[in-house]
Scaffold this motif. Structure first.
Motif, PDB file in Angstrom:
ATOM      1  N   GLU A 114       0.678   0.192   9.683  1.00  0.00           N
ATOM      2  CA  GLU A 114       0.497   1.428  10.370  1.00  0.00           C
ATOM      3  C   GLU A 114       1.200   2.397   9.338  1.00  0.00           C
ATOM      4  OE1 GLU A 114      -0.715  -0.258  15.303  1.00  0.00           O
ATOM      5  OE2 GLU A 114       1.428   0.344  14.271  1.00  0.00           O
ATOM      6  N   GLU A 115       2.867   2.247   9.368  1.00  0.00           N
ATOM      7  CA  GLU A 115       3.490   3.160   8.444  1.00  0.00           C
ATOM      8  C   GLU A 115       3.033   3.124   7.042  1.00  0.00           C
ATOM      9  OE1 GLU A 115       8.215   3.438   9.415  1.00  0.00           O
ATOM     10  OE2 GLU A 115       7.378   1.454  10.143  1.00  0.00           O
ATOM     11  N   LEU A 116       2.400   2.034   6.613  1.00  0.00           N
ATOM     12  CA  LEU A 116       2.319   2.517   5.167  1.00  0.00           C
ATOM     13  C   LEU A 116       0.633   2.690   5.008  1.00  0.00           C
ATOM     14  CD1 LEU A 116       4.667  -0.257   3.514  1.00  0.00           C
ATOM     15  CD2 LEU A 116       4.246   1.827   3.196  1.00  0.00           C
TER      16      LEU A 116
ATOM     17  N   PRO B 163       0.517  -1.091  -0.074  1.00  0.00           N
ATOM     18  CA  PRO B 163       0.086   0.314  -0.055  1.00  0.00           C
ATOM     19  C   PRO B 163       0.615   1.189   0.371  1.00  0.00           C
ATOM     20  CG  PRO B 163      -0.482  -1.224   2.061  1.00  0.00           C
ATOM     21  CD  PRO B 163       0.395  -2.471   1.440  1.00  0.00           C
ATOM     22  N   ASN B 164       1.117   2.403  -0.562  1.00  0.00           N
ATOM     23  CA  ASN B 164       1.526   3.839  -0.601  1.00  0.00           C
ATOM     24  C   ASN B 164       2.416   3.732  -1.159  1.00  0.00           C
ATOM     25  OD1 ASN B 164      -1.211   5.487  -0.237  1.00  0.00           O
ATOM     26  ND2 ASN B 164      -1.365   4.427   1.731  1.00  0.00           N
ATOM     27  N   GLY B 165       3.019   2.183  -2.472  1.00  0.00           N
ATOM     28  CA  GLY B 165       4.336   2.548  -2.341  1.00  0.00           C
ATOM     29  C   GLY B 165       4.579   3.088  -3.275  1.00  0.00           C
ATOM     30  N   ASP B 166       3.968   4.615  -3.530  1.00  0.00           N
ATOM     31  CA  ASP B 166       4.118   5.852  -4.779  1.00  0.00           C
ATOM     32  C   ASP B 166       4.020   7.253  -3.897  1.00  0.00           C
ATOM     33  OD1 ASP B 166       5.360   4.619  -7.456  1.00  0.00           O
ATOM     34  OD2 ASP B 166       2.952   4.618  -7.589  1.00  0.00           O
ATOM     35  N   GLU B 167       3.649   6.257  -2.341  1.00  0.00           N
ATOM     36  CA  GLU B 167       3.756   7.946  -1.678  1.00  0.00           C
ATOM     37  C   GLU B 167       4.052   7.741  -0.293  1.00  0.00           C
ATOM     38  OE1 GLU B 167       1.955  10.755  -2.934  1.00  0.00           O
ATOM     39  OE2 GLU B 167       2.144   9.120  -5.073  1.00  0.00           O
ATOM     40  N   VAL B 168       5.080   6.524  -0.409  1.00  0.00           N
ATOM     41  CA  VAL B 168       6.086   6.615   0.989  1.00  0.00           C
ATOM     42  C   VAL B 168       7.271   7.787   1.461  1.00  0.00           C
ATOM     43  CG1 VAL B 168       7.157   5.359   2.166  1.00  0.00           C
ATOM     44  CG2 VAL B 168       6.568   4.477   0.998  1.00  0.00           C
ATOM     45  N   PRO B 169       7.150   8.605   1.689  1.00  0.00           N
ATOM     46  CA  PRO B 169       7.715  10.097   2.667  1.00  0.00           C
ATOM     47  C   PRO B 169       9.477   9.505   2.923  1.00  0.00           C
ATOM     48  CG  PRO B 169       6.105   9.592   4.035  1.00  0.00           C
ATOM     49  CD  PRO B 169       6.301   7.979   3.604  1.00  0.00           C
ATOM     50  N   CYS B 170      10.130  10.095   2.399  1.00  0.00           N
ATOM     51  CA  CYS B 170      11.640  10.284   1.813  1.00  0.00           C
ATOM     52  C   CYS B 170      12.264  10.154   3.733  1.00  0.00           C
ATOM     53  CB  CYS B 170      12.655  11.424   1.657  1.00  0.00           C
ATOM     54  SG  CYS B 170      13.894  10.550   1.263  1.00  0.00           S
TER      55      CYS B 170
END
Length: 178
Positions: free
Chosen positions: A123-125, A57-64
């Motif tokens: 939780e992180e993703l 989930p959210n693989g393109d939106e993971v914070p740096c």
């Protein structure tokens, strides 16, 4: 010990393989072209695999994460790698766990805490209940990076425990005797 002039013989042999004698004007150019071609091919081989970002989930939106190179607009395109450029080996803890899960978002991978920061990968993703499937839009945004303990947030969603509703139905029967 080398015989006198052995290095000249070796250089001449190498240059002959490249098609010029050691004094030829194009020999340095050919070597430079050979080195540039080899460098290009090595860079192609080590590219990150952006397709894997669709496997969680959210693989393109993971914070740096802080202090990690290769960020793009505060996002980390190389999520499973030690830098956000991707292509680096070894993988970070989340990348290794993802690979061990067969590049599938499983309940075990979701419930794991790959980076050891006390927050599950789910939780992180943005999938705290571990219900996301590849064809779905995640319920929540990614809060932090699952491969770096230094990546934290104050905005995590948690999975609420399932509640059970009990319905009681009463039936009244009246019997009349005459």
């Amino acid at each position: 010990e080398q015989e006198p002039g052995a290095h000249k013989k070796t250089n001449t042999a190498v240059m002959a393989m490249l098609g010029r004698d050691a004094l030829g004007p194009w020999s340095r150019g050919r070597i430079a072209l050979l080195v540039a071609t080899a460098a290009f091919h090595c860079s192609v081989v080590t590219e990150a695999r952006p397709g894997y970002r669709r496997d969680f989930p959210n693989g393109d939106e993971v914070p740096c994460p802080p202090d990690v190179t290769g960020c793009s607009s505060d996002l980390c395109p190389g999520v499973g790698h030690r830098n956000c450029n991707g292509g680096s080996m070894p993988l970070n803890a989340f990348g290794a766990d993802l690979m061990n899960a067969g590049f599938q978002w499983t309940k075990a991978l979701c419930e794991a805490d790959s980076d050891g920061d006390g927050i599950t990968n789910g939780e992180e993703l943005g999938d705290p209940c571990c219900v996301w499937e590849a064809s779905q839009t995640p319920q929540f945004s990614a809060g932090s990076h699952p491969g770096f303990a230094s990546s934290t947030s104050n905005n995590y969603q948690v999975c609420a425990p399932a509640t059970t509703t009990t319905t009681t139905t009463m039936t009244t029967t009246t019997t009349t005797t005459t």
